[in-house]
Design an enzyme around this catalytic site. Structure first.
Site, PDB file in Angstrom:
ATOM      1  N   TYR A 146       0.818  -1.212   0.000  1.00 41.98           N
ATOM      2  CA  TYR A 146       0.000   0.000   0.000  1.00 41.98           C
ATOM      3  C   TYR A 146       0.861   1.275   0.000  1.00 41.98           C
ATOM      4  O   TYR A 146       0.359   2.356   0.238  1.00 41.98           O
ATOM      5  CB  TYR A 146      -0.937  -0.001   1.202  1.00 41.98           C
ATOM      6  CG  TYR A 146      -1.973  -1.113   1.190  1.00 41.98           C
ATOM      7  CD1 TYR A 146      -2.946  -1.173   0.185  1.00 41.98           C
ATOM      8  CD2 TYR A 146      -1.985  -2.102   2.170  1.00 41.98           C
ATOM      9  CE1 TYR A 146      -3.898  -2.178   0.172  1.00 41.98           C
ATOM     10  CE2 TYR A 146      -2.945  -3.117   2.161  1.00 41.98           C
ATOM     11  CZ  TYR A 146      -3.896  -3.144   1.158  1.00 41.98           C
ATOM     12  OH  TYR A 146      -4.844  -4.134   1.151  1.00 41.98           O
ATOM     13  N   ASP A 207      -1.278 -11.080   8.733  1.00 42.59           N
ATOM     14  CA  ASP A 207      -0.525 -12.182   8.132  1.00 42.59           C
ATOM     15  C   ASP A 207       0.962 -12.090   8.458  1.00 42.59           C
ATOM     16  O   ASP A 207       1.621 -13.097   8.695  1.00 42.59           O
ATOM     17  CB  ASP A 207      -0.712 -12.189   6.612  1.00 42.59           C
ATOM     18  CG  ASP A 207      -2.139 -12.498   6.225  1.00 42.59           C
ATOM     19  OD1 ASP A 207      -2.450 -13.676   5.995  1.00 42.59           O
ATOM     20  OD2 ASP A 207      -2.958 -11.566   6.189  1.00 42.59           O
ATOM     21  N   HIS A 449       4.892  -6.273  -4.347  1.00 43.30           N
ATOM     22  CA  HIS A 449       3.456  -6.509  -4.484  1.00 43.30           C
ATOM     23  C   HIS A 449       2.650  -5.246  -4.260  1.00 43.30           C
ATOM     24  O   HIS A 449       3.087  -4.317  -3.585  1.00 43.30           O
ATOM     25  CB  HIS A 449       2.978  -7.634  -3.558  1.00 43.30           C
ATOM     26  CG  HIS A 449       3.277  -7.401  -2.106  1.00 43.30           C
ATOM     27  ND1 HIS A 449       2.356  -6.899  -1.223  1.00 43.30           N
ATOM     28  CD2 HIS A 449       4.397  -7.603  -1.376  1.00 43.30           C
ATOM     29  CE1 HIS A 449       2.886  -6.806  -0.023  1.00 43.30           C
ATOM     30  NE2 HIS A 449       4.134  -7.221  -0.079  1.00 43.30           N
ATOM     31  N   TYR A 530     -11.423  -1.333   0.323  1.00 44.15           N
ATOM     32  CA  TYR A 530     -11.421  -0.936   1.743  1.00 44.15           C
ATOM     33  C   TYR A 530     -10.159  -0.166   2.098  1.00 44.15           C
ATOM     34  O   TYR A 530     -10.093   0.473   3.153  1.00 44.15           O
ATOM     35  CB  TYR A 530     -11.572  -2.167   2.638  1.00 44.15           C
ATOM     36  CG  TYR A 530     -10.299  -2.837   3.126  1.00 44.15           C
ATOM     37  CD1 TYR A 530      -9.562  -3.675   2.298  1.00 44.15           C
ATOM     38  CD2 TYR A 530      -9.841  -2.647   4.429  1.00 44.15           C
ATOM     39  CE1 TYR A 530      -8.409  -4.290   2.754  1.00 44.15           C
ATOM     40  CE2 TYR A 530      -8.691  -3.265   4.894  1.00 44.15           C
ATOM     41  CZ  TYR A 530      -7.970  -4.090   4.050  1.00 44.15           C
ATOM     42  OH  TYR A 530      -6.823  -4.692   4.503  1.00 44.15           O
ATOM     43  N   ARG A 531      -9.187  -0.179   1.188  1.00 43.33           N
ATOM     44  CA  ARG A 531      -7.857   0.346   1.489  1.00 43.33           C
ATOM     45  C   ARG A 531      -7.099   0.299   0.175  1.00 43.33           C
ATOM     46  O   ARG A 531      -7.370  -0.549  -0.675  1.00 43.33           O
ATOM     47  CB  ARG A 531      -7.229  -0.618   2.481  1.00 43.33           C
ATOM     48  CG  ARG A 531      -5.862  -0.322   3.019  1.00 43.33           C
ATOM     49  CD  ARG A 531      -5.517  -1.472   3.968  1.00 43.33           C
ATOM     50  NE  ARG A 531      -4.264  -1.302   4.647  1.00 43.33           N
ATOM     51  CZ  ARG A 531      -3.726  -2.250   5.435  1.00 43.33           C
ATOM     52  NH1 ARG A 531      -4.354  -3.399   5.621  1.00 43.33           N
ATOM     53  NH2 ARG A 531      -2.582  -2.039   6.036  1.00 43.33           N
TER      54      ARG A 531
END
Ligand code: EUG
Length: 606
Positions: A146, A207, A449, A530-531
């Site tokens: 993110y 995670d 990622h 959501y993000r």
């Protein structure tokens, strides 16, 4: 030198606040070795000129930094004039996104500052207002996928809150709560609870456990015990406002009160919401609730089921919904595509397939067949808590329901080797932070990622629509599809991480184009994220546009009132201060790799 980075000793807790717990050190060493083995990106060892934020002259900027050094001490101000080092998860930079999906010089800090107290944060905020320099707070900067530690506005001064503000201020073993500073990771909180012998307290961990508890919660992250919704589980914030005032929310507003961490609301409007996924304040303390260990350490059982066909997804999600809403399924269960199961082995994709385009499913299935998971399309992981007599009833119900899907198999954990991914899920669902999830980064060289994270009700039809749109776009851009459905109480977060080689501009562009297309496709069907990553925030925010963008108008009104000079994290979550609006700062499809607009307005004149 990549060499040097690869050889450096991994920082450990409690020596380094962002370090690894010793129980994970050997695992971290193996992970690091694997990551540097697949790294081909050369390290640029030249000195760099620091990036100066728009709106300030070079000389003025360096004078301002001298002022900052005077306030904080020279050792707590670092100019970002060194080569950009990407490091890896445990030794990540605080100057840029170590998984840059744009040119790595786009989202970079000009300098990093290390406040040691809320008073120093206030001082920095005053400094930023005086010199009109954008600042960007990070707790620890591990929001990988993110944007990591990167600021949205190029040349912002990053406030690394965690480096010096990393105390666990309180753990209350009777109330099952804690109070933490920004630099406390899930690893660190877990370690301290163990050290104090509080075996009856559980931490809800994501995670990967290296992230800041505050940072993850403010970004509304998810964990895998029944306390999975971190934002819903926090209680009380201490915040420095963009104009420098210090406030406490909820019961914290009352001097001498002892209920700050046990009742989140206090009296009057519930203010906490405006400090999550926003740029309205800098959170310096947060209360968090802790889960009671459900009765003895062995009192939970983790189950893994596999299902043979991709189309089983629809029926499976329909089965999961009533079980989850009625709490028969008690934690944030995950349903993962088998491709992710193969990738989490940690082996590069080229071990299995060297062709272009998405890896063929028959290749994946053949590989899965060689593992204890076996040939399948979907893998389910879910936990049942409480003593055996309590568990039994729930597990029998789940088992009967899942077996309505032809070809459903329950995998017996007894056959799974010690380093199987299942055991990582098992630990995480029992509040033991892990590092295993990193392994799928090795799928690509320089594995990076970026996440596409839409939410929907727990419905088969929604799951199929989202999965099919993702599949179509992944096929179009030649990207392997790694979907995981994370089932909350009444909704599911679909998490699709695109893994790309950050040293290959073509693969970066494919990842970006695929992400942008999926955000649009999802919005056209009525789904929202959501993000999201920094570079997608404008686009995602623009999809929440009911009634002529009424919500963003409200957000901008708040921004202008709380941060009149527009110094705090401009553009974060798509919220731009007045002085940046209508100057091309929004990153949308046509912006390509460009993250900057053309200048900022003069707040002193307007
Ligand atoms: C993951 C989960 C998330 C997220 C990003 C990544 C895990 C991937 C549930 O939320 O936002 C395996």
């Amino acid at each position: 030198m990549a060499h040097e980075e690869a050889k450096a000793r991994i920082p450990v807790l409690p020596e380094t606040h962002s370090g690894i717990p010793t129980y994970l050190l050997a695992k971290a060493e193996r992970a690091k070795e694997a990551i540097f083995q697949t790294r081909t990106k050369p390290t640029n060892d030249r000195q760099r000129l620091p990036v100066i934020p728009q709106g300030i002259e070079r000389d003025k900027f360096f004078e301002a930094l001298d002022d900052l050094r005077k306030r904080l001490g020279a050792e707590y101000v670092e100019v970002n004039d060194k080569p950009l080092r990407d490091g890896w998860y445990m030794e990540h930079p605080n100057t840029h996104d170590c998984m840059a999906v744009l040119d790595e010089e786009e989202l970079v800090a000009s300098a990093v500052v290390y406040p040691g107290s809320p008073a120093e944060v206030q001082d920095i905020v005053e400094w930023a207002n005086k010199h009109l320099i954008p600042i960007f707070p990070i707790s620890m900067g591990r929001n990988l996928g993110y944007g990591g530690a990167a600021p949205r506005v190029r040349g912002s001064v990053v406030l690394d809150l965690g480096r010096r503000m990393n105390k666990i201020l309180d753990i209350n073993p009777d109330d099952f709560t804690c109070l933490v500073e920004p630099g406390v990771s899930f690893y660190a909180l877990y370690e301290e609870i163990k050290r104090r012998g509080y075996d009856h307290l559980w931490v809800d961990t994501p995670d990967l456990g290296g992230g800041s508890v505050i940072g993850n919660t403010l970004d509304r992250g998810v964990g895998y015990t029944p306390y999975g919704d971190h934002w819903a589980c926090h209680s009380g914030l201490e915040v420095v406002l963009p104009t420098g005032e210090l406030l406490r929310t909820g019961m914290g507003a009352m001097p001498g009160n002892n209920t700050w961490q046990t009742f989140p609301y206090g009296f009057g409007p519930y203010s906490d919401g405006i400090f999550s996924q926003s740029n309205y304040g800098i959170v310096t303390k947060m209360g968090m609730t802790l889960m009671p260990n459900p009765g003895g350490y062995e009192s939970f059982v983790h189950k893994m089921y596999t299902f043979p066909n991709e189309e089983d997804l629809e029926a499976l999600i329909e089965i999961i919904r009533p079980l989850r809403i009625s709490n028969i399924l008690e934690n944030v269960a995950q349903l993962r595509h088998v491709t992710q199961t193969v990738a989490v082995s940690g082996r590069p994709r080229t071990d299995f397939y060297t062709g272009d385009g998405p890896i063929p499913q028959d290749v994946i299935r053949r590989e899965a067949a060689k593992t204890p998971t076996g040939d399948c399309a979907w893998v389910y992981y879910g936990m049942s808590y409480g003593p055996p007599n309590i568990r039994q009833h729930k597990l029998a119900l789940v088992d009967a329901e899942f077996r309505r899907i032809p070809g459903c198999r329950r995998v017996d954990p007894a056959v799974l080797p010690e380093d199987e991914y299942f055991w990582s899920r098992d630990r995480v669902a029992a509040g033991v932070p892990d590092l295993h999830e990193l392994r799928w980064c090795n799928w690509m060289p320089n594995g990076s990622h970026i996440a596409f994270s839409p939410v929907s009700p727990i419905r088969g039809a929604d799951a199929m629509r989202l999965w099919e749109l993702a599949k179509r776009r992944h096929d179009e851009f030649g990207i392997d599809l790694f979907p995981a459905f994370c089932v909350g109480l009444r909704e599911m977060h679909l998490i699709i991480e695109i893994i790309f080689d950050r040293d290959d501009p073509k693969r970066r562009k494919a990842a970006m184009d695929c992400m942008r297309a999926m955000v649009d496709d999802a919005a056209a069907l009525g789904y929202g994220e959501y993000r999201t990553h920094l570079v997608l925030m404008d686009q995602v925010a623009s999809t929440y546009n009911w009634n002529d963008g009424a919500l963003m108008k409200f957000n901008e009104k708040l921004k202008d009132a709380l941060d009149p000079n527009g110094i705090l994290a401009p553009g974060r979550c798509g919220i731009w201060p007045k002085s940046y609006r209508n100057r091309g700062w929004e990153m949308l499809k046509e912006s390509g790799e460009r993250s900057e607009g053309t200048g900022i307005g003069d707040v002193r004149v307007e």
